[in-house]
Every structure is written in C-alpha cells, then in structure tokens.
Scaffold this motif. Sequence first.
Motif, PDB file in Angstrom:
ATOM      1  N   ARG A   1      -2.589   3.398   1.619  1.00 61.51           N
ATOM      2  CA  ARG A   1      -3.542   3.307   0.909  1.00 61.51           C
ATOM      3  C   ARG A   1      -3.544   2.966  -0.453  1.00 61.51           C
ATOM      4  O   ARG A   1      -4.332   2.225  -1.050  1.00 61.51           O
ATOM      5  N   TRP A   2      -2.504   3.395  -1.273  1.00 60.61           N
ATOM      6  CA  TRP A   2      -2.166   3.222  -2.613  1.00 60.61           C
ATOM      7  C   TRP A   2      -1.247   2.152  -3.018  1.00 60.61           C
ATOM      8  O   TRP A   2      -1.675   0.888  -3.120  1.00 60.61           O
ATOM      9  N   PRO A   3      -0.134   2.482  -3.165  1.00 60.46           N
ATOM     10  CA  PRO A   3       0.890   1.400  -3.539  1.00 60.46           C
ATOM     11  C   PRO A   3       1.275   0.167  -2.471  1.00 60.46           C
ATOM     12  O   PRO A   3       1.383  -0.677  -2.816  1.00 60.46           O
ATOM     13  N   GLY A   4       0.614   0.775  -1.281  1.00 62.60           N
ATOM     14  CA  GLY A   4       0.838  -0.534  -0.132  1.00 62.60           C
ATOM     15  C   GLY A   4       2.338  -0.999  -0.175  1.00 62.60           C
ATOM     16  O   GLY A   4       3.438  -0.224  -0.075  1.00 62.60           O
ATOM     17  N   ASP A   5       2.291  -2.381   0.091  1.00 61.76           N
ATOM     18  CA  ASP A   5       3.640  -3.079   0.213  1.00 61.76           C
ATOM     19  C   ASP A   5       4.644  -2.810  -1.030  1.00 61.76           C
ATOM     20  O   ASP A   5       5.793  -3.467  -0.690  1.00 61.76           O
ATOM     21  N   ARG A   6       4.286  -2.131  -2.068  1.00 57.00           N
ATOM     22  CA  ARG A   6       5.165  -2.091  -3.233  1.00 57.00           C
ATOM     23  C   ARG A   6       6.021  -0.923  -3.153  1.00 57.00           C
ATOM     24  O   ARG A   6       6.856  -0.791  -4.021  1.00 57.00           O
ATOM     25  N   LEU A   7       6.182  -0.202  -2.039  1.00 60.46           N
ATOM     26  CA  LEU A   7       6.866   1.063  -1.748  1.00 60.46           C
ATOM     27  C   LEU A   7       7.096   0.945  -0.188  1.00 60.46           C
ATOM     28  O   LEU A   7       6.195   1.342   0.631  1.00 60.46           O
ATOM     29  N   ARG A   8       8.131   0.619   0.324  1.00 58.33           N
ATOM     30  CA  ARG A   8       8.398   0.205   1.730  1.00 58.33           C
ATOM     31  C   ARG A   8       9.055   1.588   2.171  1.00 58.33           C
ATOM     32  O   ARG A   8      10.240   1.925   1.767  1.00 58.33           O
TER      33      ARG A   8
ATOM     34  N   GLN B   1      11.707  14.916   3.436  1.00 52.22           N
ATOM     35  CA  GLN B   1      11.726  13.884   2.330  1.00 52.22           C
ATOM     36  C   GLN B   1      11.659  12.454   3.142  1.00 52.22           C
ATOM     37  O   GLN B   1      12.153  12.257   4.076  1.00 52.22           O
ATOM     38  N   LEU B   2      11.192  11.406   2.402  1.00 52.43           N
ATOM     39  CA  LEU B   2      11.281  10.279   2.860  1.00 52.43           C
ATOM     40  C   LEU B   2      11.760   9.298   1.774  1.00 52.43           C
ATOM     41  O   LEU B   2      11.505   9.839   0.505  1.00 52.43           O
ATOM     42  N   VAL B   3      11.949   8.148   1.914  1.00 54.86           N
ATOM     43  CA  VAL B   3      12.532   7.257   0.897  1.00 54.86           C
ATOM     44  C   VAL B   3      11.451   5.853   0.563  1.00 54.86           C
ATOM     45  O   VAL B   3      11.185   5.296   1.510  1.00 54.86           O
ATOM     46  N   GLY B   4      11.075   5.631  -0.539  1.00 59.12           N
ATOM     47  CA  GLY B   4      10.218   4.256  -0.510  1.00 59.12           C
ATOM     48  C   GLY B   4      10.954   3.467  -1.445  1.00 59.12           C
ATOM     49  O   GLY B   4      11.247   3.379  -2.391  1.00 59.12           O
ATOM     50  N   LEU B   5      11.337   2.206  -0.825  1.00 60.74           N
ATOM     51  CA  LEU B   5      12.025   1.427  -1.423  1.00 60.74           C
ATOM     52  C   LEU B   5      11.180   0.334  -2.292  1.00 60.74           C
ATOM     53  O   LEU B   5      10.107  -0.045  -2.023  1.00 60.74           O
ATOM     54  N   LEU B   6      11.615   0.285  -3.528  1.00 58.73           N
ATOM     55  CA  LEU B   6      10.814  -0.655  -4.604  1.00 58.73           C
ATOM     56  C   LEU B   6      11.390  -2.105  -4.355  1.00 58.73           C
ATOM     57  O   LEU B   6      12.466  -2.389  -4.171  1.00 58.73           O
ATOM     58  N   PRO B   7      10.309  -2.988  -4.986  1.00 57.15           N
ATOM     59  CA  PRO B   7      10.703  -4.439  -5.227  1.00 57.15           C
ATOM     60  C   PRO B   7      12.084  -4.592  -6.083  1.00 57.15           C
ATOM     61  O   PRO B   7      12.498  -3.911  -6.977  1.00 57.15           O
ATOM     62  N   GLU B   8      12.977  -5.599  -5.691  1.00 59.19           N
ATOM     63  CA  GLU B   8      14.016  -5.832  -6.587  1.00 59.19           C
ATOM     64  C   GLU B   8      13.799  -5.957  -8.106  1.00 59.19           C
ATOM     65  O   GLU B   8      12.990  -6.628  -8.355  1.00 59.19           O
TER      66      GLU B   8
ATOM     67  N   SER C   1       0.558   5.611  -8.348  1.00 63.71           N
ATOM     68  CA  SER C   1       0.276   4.383  -8.149  1.00 63.71           C
ATOM     69  C   SER C   1      -0.230   3.935  -9.532  1.00 63.71           C
ATOM     70  O   SER C   1      -0.488   2.660  -9.822  1.00 63.71           O
ATOM     71  N   GLN C   2      -0.729   4.808 -10.313  1.00 61.09           N
ATOM     72  CA  GLN C   2      -1.215   4.418 -11.844  1.00 61.09           C
ATOM     73  C   GLN C   2      -0.108   3.954 -12.709  1.00 61.09           C
ATOM     74  O   GLN C   2      -0.328   3.457 -13.722  1.00 61.09           O
ATOM     75  N   CYS C   3       1.377   4.345 -12.262  1.00 59.44           N
ATOM     76  CA  CYS C   3       2.311   3.793 -13.217  1.00 59.44           C
ATOM     77  C   CYS C   3       2.397   2.480 -13.157  1.00 59.44           C
ATOM     78  O   CYS C   3       2.108   1.733 -12.285  1.00 59.44           O
ATOM     79  N   ARG C   4       3.118   1.945 -14.392  1.00 57.33           N
ATOM     80  CA  ARG C   4       3.084   0.319 -14.635  1.00 57.33           C
ATOM     81  C   ARG C   4       3.660  -0.730 -13.580  1.00 57.33           C
ATOM     82  O   ARG C   4       3.376  -1.549 -13.268  1.00 57.33           O
ATOM     83  N   ALA C   5       4.864   0.239 -12.852  1.00 55.17           N
ATOM     84  CA  ALA C   5       5.435  -0.506 -11.782  1.00 55.17           C
ATOM     85  C   ALA C   5       4.630  -1.133 -10.775  1.00 55.17           C
ATOM     86  O   ALA C   5       4.870  -2.050  -9.970  1.00 55.17           O
ATOM     87  N   PHE C   6       3.555  -0.255 -10.325  1.00 55.93           N
ATOM     88  CA  PHE C   6       2.646  -0.508  -9.207  1.00 55.93           C
ATOM     89  C   PHE C   6       1.235  -1.286  -9.589  1.00 55.93           C
ATOM     90  O   PHE C   6       0.495  -1.729  -8.960  1.00 55.93           O
TER      91      PHE C   6
END
Length: 494
Positions: free
Chosen positions: A410-417, A426-433, A487-492
């Motif tokens: 719902r929030w970061p969407g495809d920016r956190l795989r 726990q789970l892992v969310g991969l970030l864009p290179e 999701s409010q962080c700059r990376a997203f």
Amino acid sequence: MTRASTSFLPPVAVDPASATPMYQQLSDWFRRAILDGHLRPGQAVPSTRHLAGELCISRIPVLSAYDQLLAEGYLETFAGSGTRVARAIPSMTPVVHRQRAADEGKPSPASRRISHRSVQLEAPEQTWLDSLGAFRVGLPALDRFPTSVWARLVSRHARASSVETMCYGDPVGHWPLREAVANYLGMSRSVRCDASQVLITTGSQQALQICAHVLLDAGDRVWMEDPGYPGAHQAFRTAGVQMVPVPVDGDGIDVEAGMRRARGARAAYISPSHQFPLGTTMSAARRMQLLAWAERDDAWIIEDDYDSEFRYGGKPVASLQGLDTARRVIYLGTFSKVMYPALRLGYMVVPKDLVPAFHAGRDAIDTFSSTLFQLAMTDFIRDGHFARHIRAMRGLYRERRVALIQAIERWPGDRLRIIGADAGMQLVGLLPEGTDDVALSREAATHGVSVRPLSQCYLESPGRAGLILGYGGVSPTQIDEGVRRLSQCRAFSV
C-alpha cells in the motif's frame, strides 16, 4: 549548606538536606581533597569532636567517616599527634589525575592500549537498536507472553529454593531441562540426541562463542553465509578465525562456491531452516552436498536453528542434524524468540564424543545458567505451556506477516521488494540499487521506526541494499503506522 574553616584545612562543605548520608559526604570530601593534593601527606586533620562542633552536626557521622577513611588507607593515626593524612598517598595521586583527565576528555600522558581483538569487535552504527519502535528485529510478541503462568512457576521454585539449587549449578545445565529439550527437539525438529548431548547456554550467542573456542584455532578458516548473522561474525572474531564469505542463493549456502574459496575450511556456519537474513530454506540436495563435504574434509557444521518454530507454508523443516550420520553437526537453538530475550537461555546439541570438550568450554566461559529459570523452564515445557504458546504465536505471527506485506504494497510499493516471508518473525525488503540503506535506517529512527540495514549483514562489500523488518512484536495497527512513517523517508519520496 554548613561550612567549617581552619587554619590548616580547606573549607569542609556538607549539605544536611542532601539524600547522601552525612558520613558519606564527609568521607567523599576528604577523599577528593587528599587525591587532589589539597591535603598533603602527613598533614593533621581536625579531631572528630572539633570538626563536629565546627559543622554543628553530631559527632557520630564524623566518627563513621574517619573510620571509613582509616580503613581505606587515606588517614592514619599517630600516638600523641592525632589523625593525619596517610604518608603513602603520593604514589596514588598521579593515577587519579590521569584518570580525571581522561574522564574530562583530555589526552592522557600514558598509553592506553587495548587489544586488536577489541577493535575488531566494534560494531557499525546501529541506530535501529535505539528504540522499540515498529519492526525491531528479533523481538517476539511480549504483550502476548503468558506472564502470569511464568511468574507462578518462577515464584514456586523461588519459594522452594534449597541449598542445592542455590549453589553453583552444572555447567552443562539442569538435567531435567536437558531431558525436556531433547524430547522437544526429537519430536518437533527431528534432532537425534539424548539428554547427555544437550548443553544449556546463556543464549545462542554464547553457544556460538563456545563452538568457536572448542572447535577452532586462531587462523582456521570458516565458511560464513553471506549475507549472514552479524552476531556470528562477532563470535568468530573473538576466536581469531578467518571468516570466508560464501554466497547464498535460493537453495541456501553455495557449497561449490565454498569449496572454491576455501576447500580446507575447518567449519561452516549456517542457518538452513530459515537463513538469516534472506529467509531462504536450504534444499535437500544442498544439505546432502554440505554433509558430504564435512565428512570428506573432516569439517564441522554449526547449524543455527534460531526460529524454526514459525513456518507458514507448511510444517517446520526438519533439522540438518537429523540427517547427519557422520556426527559432524553441532546444533544450536534459543528460547529468546519463543519466550522473551531477557530470559537468556539457549541450548546446543553436540556429538557424544565431543561432550567433555564442550563441557570444559562451557564451564570456562560462563560456569552455568540461572538455575531458577532452568527449573521454571523445565515445568513450562513439561506442563504443555511451551507447546501451546508456540501454536498461539505461530497463528499470531502469520496474521502480522500478512498485515506487513499488505502495508508495504500500500505504501512504498515496488520500491521495497519483499523476500524471505515464508517463516520466522521478520522479512527482507530489497531496495533499488544505489540506495544507502544505512542512511535510510538512520532516518527511519528519527520517525520512531526501527529497521535494520541489510548491507551490514555482509562480510564482502558492497552488500545488497535492503531493510530487515521484524513483525513479531508489533500489532497490525502499529505495522500500518510504521510503514506509513517509513514511506515518508527520502528514499521513498523521490
């Protein structure tokens, strides 16, 4: 504030309204004055009667302060000349001045060397540990722990404490608990052992340290999953071993890559049931390949089974130890994830011929774990509370896992795989290179969100950028709010 001044003594200050006892105020004042050089060796100090009169206080605290200072060697008495500052004080004052300079941040004239090992043990910045905010890794649902049941068991054993239970315990653990753990592991994890092979530890971190010191010598090479558990990195550094990073793929640790990098390695550290941090499960073929390597090369396998109780795509995967016919596997487990971290109880299962060596290693590192908690834990397992709690938490964590996945979509969407979401807490969310996950973790902490950067789990640089999000200790409402803040962080937001 009451003050007294004499011709030979700096002003003595005591505060009758202070919570600090009067005798302690006096002894502290004299101690500071002597060490700072304001009172010289051999210098006379007022009589207790005179000082009490000057300060308008009872003589009793003055007597108590002088007795304390005499016992500590700051004062000494001389026949016919009263009480004086001890003549041996000069050798002590330079040490105190150097210590105060260091405390004030000033450079010390003396070298303050520490070991190279301690420098290596310094952990990278860990802002994700600064709060108990959403997604703190390794934190179970403490609000759902059966505290009343546990408190009753602990209280019952505390009230019934005997001389035997209050003495030093067996380094390898309370025998009934070892029996209970052996039975539990045999039924739930297919571990093949009896109680004599079980050692109770002060958490799995200590078990790793024992393995490192019992199995390995300085300079020995050890395969390490990469990325892997940073706590294991620290444990093996203390033993001075050479850690060889071995990549992890969808089948677990890449055994062929390990043999290319360090065929003669003495051990391999793995988490096959739920790899930390990527969450993969080691395939059957890869397990057989790893066991064959260990038997052929006379190597050890350290199996860290830290949270295998929680699996959501079927029954828990059987342990690697249960497949081992050559007695090459040392199996580690912990109660921290099922019970609560502050309990500090874990366990390890070792081959029978290694029990004496591990007994000695356990005794040397920590002597023994809390007997009181071991007694309570034995009853918690035998009375069925442990199994019921696991079942309840498995259902709860399944719900929280779904809530986290939906919130991320719902929030970061495809920016956190998302990867590694089939088991554990726990789970892992991969970030864009190119994303700086350490900076993102630091920024998230300012929003009250605790996320662990994936890159810090790598031995080889640069590591893959990502976030490790724990969901065991947060409710669905907290999960949704935590992801919104993240999701409010700059990376997203770019």
